[in-house]
Motif scaffolding. Structure first.
Motif, PDB file in Angstrom:
ATOM      1  N   PHE A 264      -2.178   0.525  -3.005  1.00  0.00           N
ATOM      2  CA  PHE A 264      -2.997   0.731  -2.004  1.00  0.00           C
ATOM      3  C   PHE A 264      -2.417   1.392  -0.589  1.00  0.00           C
ATOM      4  O   PHE A 264      -2.346   0.639   0.476  1.00  0.00           O
TER       5      PHE A 264
ATOM      6  N   ASP B  31      -9.085  -9.355  -7.339  1.00  0.00           N
ATOM      7  CA  ASP B  31      -7.892  -8.565  -8.281  1.00  0.00           C
ATOM      8  C   ASP B  31      -6.557  -9.352  -7.817  1.00  0.00           C
ATOM      9  O   ASP B  31      -5.482  -9.011  -7.530  1.00  0.00           O
TER      10      ASP B  31
ATOM     11  N   THR C 247     -10.910  -2.091   0.552  1.00  0.00           N
ATOM     12  CA  THR C 247      -9.306  -1.594  -0.141  1.00  0.00           C
ATOM     13  C   THR C 247      -8.488  -1.804   1.250  1.00  0.00           C
ATOM     14  O   THR C 247      -8.869  -1.414   2.176  1.00  0.00           O
TER      15      THR C 247
ATOM     16  N   GLY D 225      -4.755  -6.850  -3.796  1.00  0.00           N
ATOM     17  CA  GLY D 225      -3.440  -6.250  -4.324  1.00  0.00           C
ATOM     18  C   GLY D 225      -2.508  -7.071  -4.932  1.00  0.00           C
ATOM     19  O   GLY D 225      -1.857  -8.114  -4.324  1.00  0.00           O
TER      20      GLY D 225
ATOM     21  N   TYR E 144      -0.183 -14.862  -7.994  1.00  0.00           N
ATOM     22  CA  TYR E 144      -0.241 -14.327  -7.053  1.00  0.00           C
ATOM     23  C   TYR E 144       0.155 -14.927  -5.474  1.00  0.00           C
ATOM     24  O   TYR E 144       0.642 -14.412  -4.747  1.00  0.00           O
TER      25      TYR E 144
ATOM     26  N   ARG F 177      -1.406  -1.104   2.243  1.00  0.00           N
ATOM     27  CA  ARG F 177       0.063  -2.161   1.819  1.00  0.00           C
ATOM     28  C   ARG F 177       1.093  -0.767   1.617  1.00  0.00           C
ATOM     29  O   ARG F 177       0.781   0.286   1.107  1.00  0.00           O
TER      30      ARG F 177
ATOM     31  N   ASP G 111       1.145  -5.137  -9.435  1.00  0.00           N
ATOM     32  CA  ASP G 111       0.458  -4.029  -9.948  1.00  0.00           C
ATOM     33  C   ASP G 111       1.411  -3.439 -11.006  1.00  0.00           C
ATOM     34  O   ASP G 111       0.951  -2.394 -11.859  1.00  0.00           O
TER      35      ASP G 111
ATOM     36  N   GLY H 260       0.049  -5.409  -4.011  1.00  0.00           N
ATOM     37  CA  GLY H 260      -0.433  -4.220  -3.565  1.00  0.00           C
ATOM     38  C   GLY H 260      -0.037  -2.647  -3.466  1.00  0.00           C
ATOM     39  O   GLY H 260      -0.270  -2.107  -2.721  1.00  0.00           O
ATOM     40  N   GLN H 261       0.926  -2.551  -4.720  1.00  0.00           N
ATOM     41  CA  GLN H 261       1.394  -1.224  -4.811  1.00  0.00           C
ATOM     42  C   GLN H 261       0.366  -0.018  -4.710  1.00  0.00           C
ATOM     43  O   GLN H 261       0.939   1.124  -4.183  1.00  0.00           O
TER      44      GLN H 261
ATOM     45  N   HIS I 217      -0.131   1.950 -12.831  1.00  0.00           N
ATOM     46  CA  HIS I 217      -0.903   2.216 -11.837  1.00  0.00           C
ATOM     47  C   HIS I 217      -2.054   3.097 -11.926  1.00  0.00           C
ATOM     48  O   HIS I 217      -3.116   2.720 -11.536  1.00  0.00           O
TER      49      HIS I 217
ATOM     50  N   LYS J 291      -4.532   0.621 -13.220  1.00  0.00           N
ATOM     51  CA  LYS J 291      -5.144  -0.030 -11.999  1.00  0.00           C
ATOM     52  C   LYS J 291      -6.374   0.682 -11.230  1.00  0.00           C
ATOM     53  O   LYS J 291      -7.378   0.223 -10.916  1.00  0.00           O
TER      54      LYS J 291
END
Length: 354
Positions: free
Chosen positions: A53, A323, A41, A9, A255, A44, A12, A50-51, A17, A20
């Motif tokens: 997930f 990612d 995966t 994540g 990140y 989050r 994002d 990690g929006q 989304h 993604k």
């Protein structure tokens, strides 16, 4: 050594989304065709990182319908946020859809904001996670367990649907604490760790601690005789070391900045808020240290040597974190180069289509 693909994540918001999710589907299909072992995966909630997930079982169900061989794993499921009955039922659905290609890594949870979903579970989240892990194994095996129903009565419940697999492959997620490595061994789960934030010697000591604890622990339902050590490593394989570092440098630093900012926003953390200058210094230090050891960022030959080193350390599987801000084309090209690596001495070839 097995190779898997891990989504963890990045930020994002830039591409939307829906785009993604398209990327996740395309990368997972490619990993399936290239012969990677699994795709991970995460779970989050409510953060910039990690929006897309919030629910690994839901996403894994979608991935099950577009893949044939690759295993679909939660990396990780924050068990104290969920009722064990619901976890068993959700993953039994994915297990049936995938014909037995699942796995779950259990995490205790760390960010206080996640626990708006279960505020009473925050203080004793570690104890809850290991208690419910044992219950999850029994539910998966078909045992009835006692719970309180809507009238206050105690009732025996058996989860439905019944899973396709007789045993649920389980990992314990660790951020590096030796206590968690040892607990994973005592409960005879596999373990999901990371190379980042640890020296080679520290990691070697923790793997030995885990192996010793596992070897002396009592047998557990569905647990294999020997546990699997899976280590996450940021991954980008390019034609040369220089190209890899140039293309991965900007996204990885961004990140790392987001991750550090998320950590300092955690009310349960001890770290103080950092200034922009301090954040930049810490990010640059982490990036340079990580390039020196622990990542799969470099040329095919550099990454081959890194994999051989991790195997010598006692690692069974590398979860390639892809990612962290790279585009889809870069990720796919990197996975193809990784799958084509010749196996170092003592190792099978890294990735091949089954």
């Amino acid at each position: 050594m097995d190779l898997s693909v891990m989504f963890f994540g990045a930020d994002d918001a830039s591409t939307g989304h829906a785009t993604k999710y398209d990327d996740i589907l395309a990368i997972t299909r490619a990993a399936d065709q290239l012969g990677f072992k699994a795709v991970w995966t995460p779970e989050r909630h409510f953060q910039q990182v990690g929006q897309v997930f919030p629910n690994p079982s839901l996403l894994s169900a979608a991935l099950a319908t577009v893949t044939e061989r690759i295993h679909l794993r939660a990396g990780s499921l924050v068990l104290p946020l969920h009722h064990p009955l619901r976890v068993a039922e959700d993953w039994a659905v994915v297990d049936n859809l995938s014909r037995g290609r699942i796995g779950v890594s259990v995490a205790t949870g760390w960010h206080s904001r996640d626990f708006v979903l279960a505020p009473a579970a925050y203080e004793d989240r570690r104890e809850r996670a290991f208690r419910d892990l044992a219950l999850l194994r029994r539910l998966w095996a078909g045992e009835a367990a006692q719970f309180t129903d809507g009238t206050g009565a105690q009732v025996a419940v058996t989860t439905q649907p019944r899973p396709y697999s007789g045993a649920l492959p389980l990992w314990t997620t660790t951020s590096g604490s030796p206590r968690t490595w040892e607990a994973a061994g005592r409960t005879r789960t596999n373990i999901l760790g990371a190379t980042i934030g640890q020296t080679r010697d520290e990691l070697a000591a923790r793997i030995r601690l885990y192996r010793d604890a596992y070897a002396t622990a009592p047998e557990q339902p569905g647990a294999p005789p020997t546990g699997t050590v899976t280590l996450m490593a940021h991954t980008y394989v390019a034609a040369t070391d220089e190209e890899a570092r140039e293309r991965a440098g900007g996204p990885l630093k961004a990140y790392l900045r987001s991750y550090v900012a998320q950590t300092t926003a955690n009310k349960g953390a001890r770290a103080a808020a950092l200034s922009e200058e301090q954040l930049g210094t810490l990010t640059e230090f982490a990036f340079r240290r990580y390039l020196a050891w622990g990542s799969l960022i470099g040329s095919p030959e550099t990454c081959r040597k890194s994999l051989a080193d991790l195997a010598e350390l006692g690692c069974d599987e590398v979860a390639c974190f892809v990612d962290f801000g790279l585009g889809r084309d870069d990720v796919l090209a990197s996975l193809r180069r990784l799958a084509e690596l010749p196996g170092p001495a003592g190792l099978p070839e890294a990735g091949r289509t089954a």
